[in-house]
Design an enzyme around this catalytic site. Structure first.
Site: not given
Ligand code: SAH
Length: 226
Positions: A69
């Site tokens: 992000s």
């Molecule tokens: N917090 C992260 C950015 C996340 S992007 C960072 O600091 O880099 C969002 C993430 O959520 C992705 O990796 C995606 O695979 C995950 N995601 C999507 N749906 C999800 C779910 N139901 N449970 C857990 N993770 C999920």
């Protein structure tokens, strides 16, 4: 050069906090949050080919169609949680592990769930190599939370949900705070701050329009395995 880019990133976050103050109610972030943003090496969490952009104030691809992000959004969401050093926080969406590392600087223990197995493994390896001993990562669908370690003082969801999952509300301690982007996939979503008061009643506030990758239910991942 790295130091200059990093301090520019911090100044940009501070400027954007001022610009958005009328919406967020926060003209500046807690100095502890800004210190964590300074200390966690974002350049360690991006792909090698993205390293020149590591301190720009934008999201970057991390593989598997996912993103790390935007730094300002990471700082804002962290600040909204009002993290304290004795707290336990649950994160949904480990991704690169960057947000988990920021939180780990500020609280006692971070639990983080990631639905895409290789991302969970890579993030856990990286966080271990960087010396974070207070983060546990697990591959799982975040819609169900992580009941074993509940209740949490704070819960942060870093993928766009269509609704507020009941399991996460249940796993939030009375007096705790939850931050979640809610809206339709691939559209802009509303970043919500949900506070659970000591009687268990929820108070929800719209903070800002944001754009996150969608929170999935794992069906897509399962289909790919066939
Ligand atoms: N917090 C992260 C950015 C996340 S992007 C960072 O600091 O880099 C969002 C993430 O959520 C992705 O990796 C995606 O695979 C995950 N995601 C999507 N749906 C999800 C779910 N139901 N449970 C857990 N993770 C999920």
């Amino acid at each position: 050069m790295r130091e200059i880019k990093l301090s520019e990133m911090l100044r940009t976050i501070e400027r954007e906090a001022r610009f958005t103050a009328s919406l967020t109610g926060r003209p500046s972030f807690d100095p502890r949050v800004m210190e964590a943003m300074e200390q966690v090496p974002r350049d360690s969490f991006v792909l090698p080919e993205m390293i020149d952009h590591a301190f720009e104030n934008g999201p970057l691809p991390i593989g598997q169609g996912q993103t790390i992000s935007q730094p300002y959004i990471v700082a804002l969401m962290t600040d909204l949680l009002e993290p304290q050093s004795t707290q336990t926080i649950l994160e949904i969406g480990t991704g690169s592990g960057y947000q988990a590392a920021i939180l780990a600087q500020l609280v006692q223990q971070v639990y983080s769930l990631e639905i895409i197995p290789p991302l969970a493994v890579e993030a856990a390896d990286l966080l271990f190599r960087l010396g974070y001993a207070n983060i546990e990562v697990k591959t799982s669908d975040g819609h169900s939370g992580w009941p074993e370690h509940a209740p949490y003082d704070g819960i942060i969801i870093t993928a766009a949900a269509t609704h507020l999952p009941q399991a996460l509300i249940d796993q939030l301690r009375p007096g705790g705070r939850l931050v979640i982007p809610v809206g339709l996939p691939y559209m802009s979503q509303e970043l919500l701050l949900v506070e659970k008061d000591l009687r268990g009643k929820l108070h929800t506030r719209d903070v800002l329009e944001v754009i996150f990758v969608p929170m999935t239910d794992g069906i897509h991942a399962r289909t790919n395995n066939h």
